[in-house]
Design an enzyme around this catalytic site. Structure first.
Site, PDB file in Angstrom:
ATOM      1  N   SER A 218       3.545   1.416   3.311  1.00  0.00           N
ATOM      2  CA  SER A 218       3.588   0.705   2.111  1.00  0.00           C
ATOM      3  C   SER A 218       4.737  -0.425   2.282  1.00  0.00           C
ATOM      4  CB  SER A 218       3.929   1.298   0.685  1.00  0.00           C
ATOM      5  OG  SER A 218       5.081   2.512   0.954  1.00  0.00           O
TER       6      SER A 218
ATOM      7  N   GLU B 130      -3.538   9.630   6.781  1.00  0.00           N
ATOM      8  CA  GLU B 130      -4.563   9.445   5.846  1.00  0.00           C
ATOM      9  C   GLU B 130      -5.725   9.882   6.324  1.00  0.00           C
ATOM     10  OE1 GLU B 130      -4.810   5.719   4.241  1.00  0.00           O
ATOM     11  OE2 GLU B 130      -2.768   5.378   3.720  1.00  0.00           O
TER      12      GLU B 130
ATOM     13  N   GLU C 106      -3.515  10.862  -3.957  1.00  0.00           N
ATOM     14  CA  GLU C 106      -3.443   9.479  -4.511  1.00  0.00           C
ATOM     15  C   GLU C 106      -4.446   9.034  -5.427  1.00  0.00           C
ATOM     16  OE1 GLU C 106      -1.983   4.982  -3.522  1.00  0.00           O
ATOM     17  OE2 GLU C 106      -1.753   6.359  -1.928  1.00  0.00           O
TER      18      GLU C 106
END
Length: 273
Positions: free
Chosen positions: A50, A120, A187
């Protein structure tokens, strides 16, 4: 300082052991000064990709490189004495093969000294997770909304609203847990589903836009600190509002410089007599 005298940070195994004991506190950190402030209060500091959006103004995390992650991982590690520090594997640096993932993860851990890596993916990444774990690399999983895949999945939105989406996320979480991840982020996933997954997997779940029932929570530190007044997703709470303070400080500084009231006499060096 000797190894005996050095404070021991929280380990990935200790994070796993917190499931069912107490909520796990996690925040992102990208720099040494911020990591130093967050470290005493957190169980886990995540050097997230991020940072591409938060620090570099990118529109997504896709442009983040391994070199960027290593640089910021080193910065956080210079300050962390308590929290477990995990560094994200960036897009394109691990999906090609489990061998590629190992090379990237090993390089990041060797060059930063961090405690593990995050990647991920669900079922399609389970074999890679198992491959890394068997070779001594602690892996933090990430299921549900996956920012590195938003271009292929329809953008940033909450998931699990259809039975097909729900089944996919359930399978992903189960696969990552069974592959040996020490914990996993959930998430952007609707609350009942995130709660169900938390109850069904053996490792801790860390929610962001998920459920209060997750085993822990994570936020981007800059969101939590209120540094982005123009961006506040539903799942974010501003625990401070620093943006106006920073703006006001800059305004005050500019006024004093232009008015020649800063620097004042006490801010200058004198000749010794």
């Amino acid at each position: 300082m000797s190894a005996v005298g050095r404070q021991k940070r929280v380990s990935p195994a200790a994070i796993t052991a917190l499931k069912g004991e107490r909520p796990i506190v996690c925040l992102t950190a990208y720099t040494t000064p911020i990591a130093r402030l967050l470290d005493p209060h957190c169980d886990l500091l995540l050097v997230g990709d991020s940072l591409g959006m938060v620090l570099y103004g990118m529109e997504s995390t896709i442009g983040v490189t391994t070199e960027m992650m290593i640089g910021h991982g080193k910065a956080v590690m210079r300050a962390a004495t308590h929290a477990c520090v995990i560094v994200d594997l960036p897009f394109g640096a691990y999906q090609e093969s489990r061998e590629q993932a190992f090379r990237t993860a090993a390089r990041i851990m060797m060059e930063t000294g961090c405690d593990g890596v995050k990647l991920e993916g669900g079922e399609e990444m389970a074999e890679t997770v198992a491959f890394l774990v068997k070779r001594g690399i602690p892996v933090f999983g990430h299921v549900g909304l996956m920012p590195q895949q938003v271009s292929a999945t329809g953008g940033y939105r909450s998931l699990g609203r259809t039975e097909d989406e729900s089944d996919k996320i359930r399978r992903d979480a189960a696969a990552i847990g069974q592959a040996g991840a020490f914990a996993m982020v959930i998430e952007g996933t609707v609350e009942p589903l995130a709660r169900e997954i938390t109850a069904n997997v053996a490792v801790p779940t860390i929610g962001i836009g998920a459920s209060p029932a997750c085993d822990g929570q994570v936020l981007v530190c800059d969101d939590m600190l209120g540094l982005f007044n123009d961006f506040k997703p539903r799942f974010v709470k501003h625990f401070a509002s620093l943006a106006p303070l920073v703006s006001q400080a800059a305004e005050d500084y500019a006024r004093e410089v232009r008015g020649r009231t800063f620097p004042a006499d006490e801010h200058t060096f004198k000749l010794k007599r």
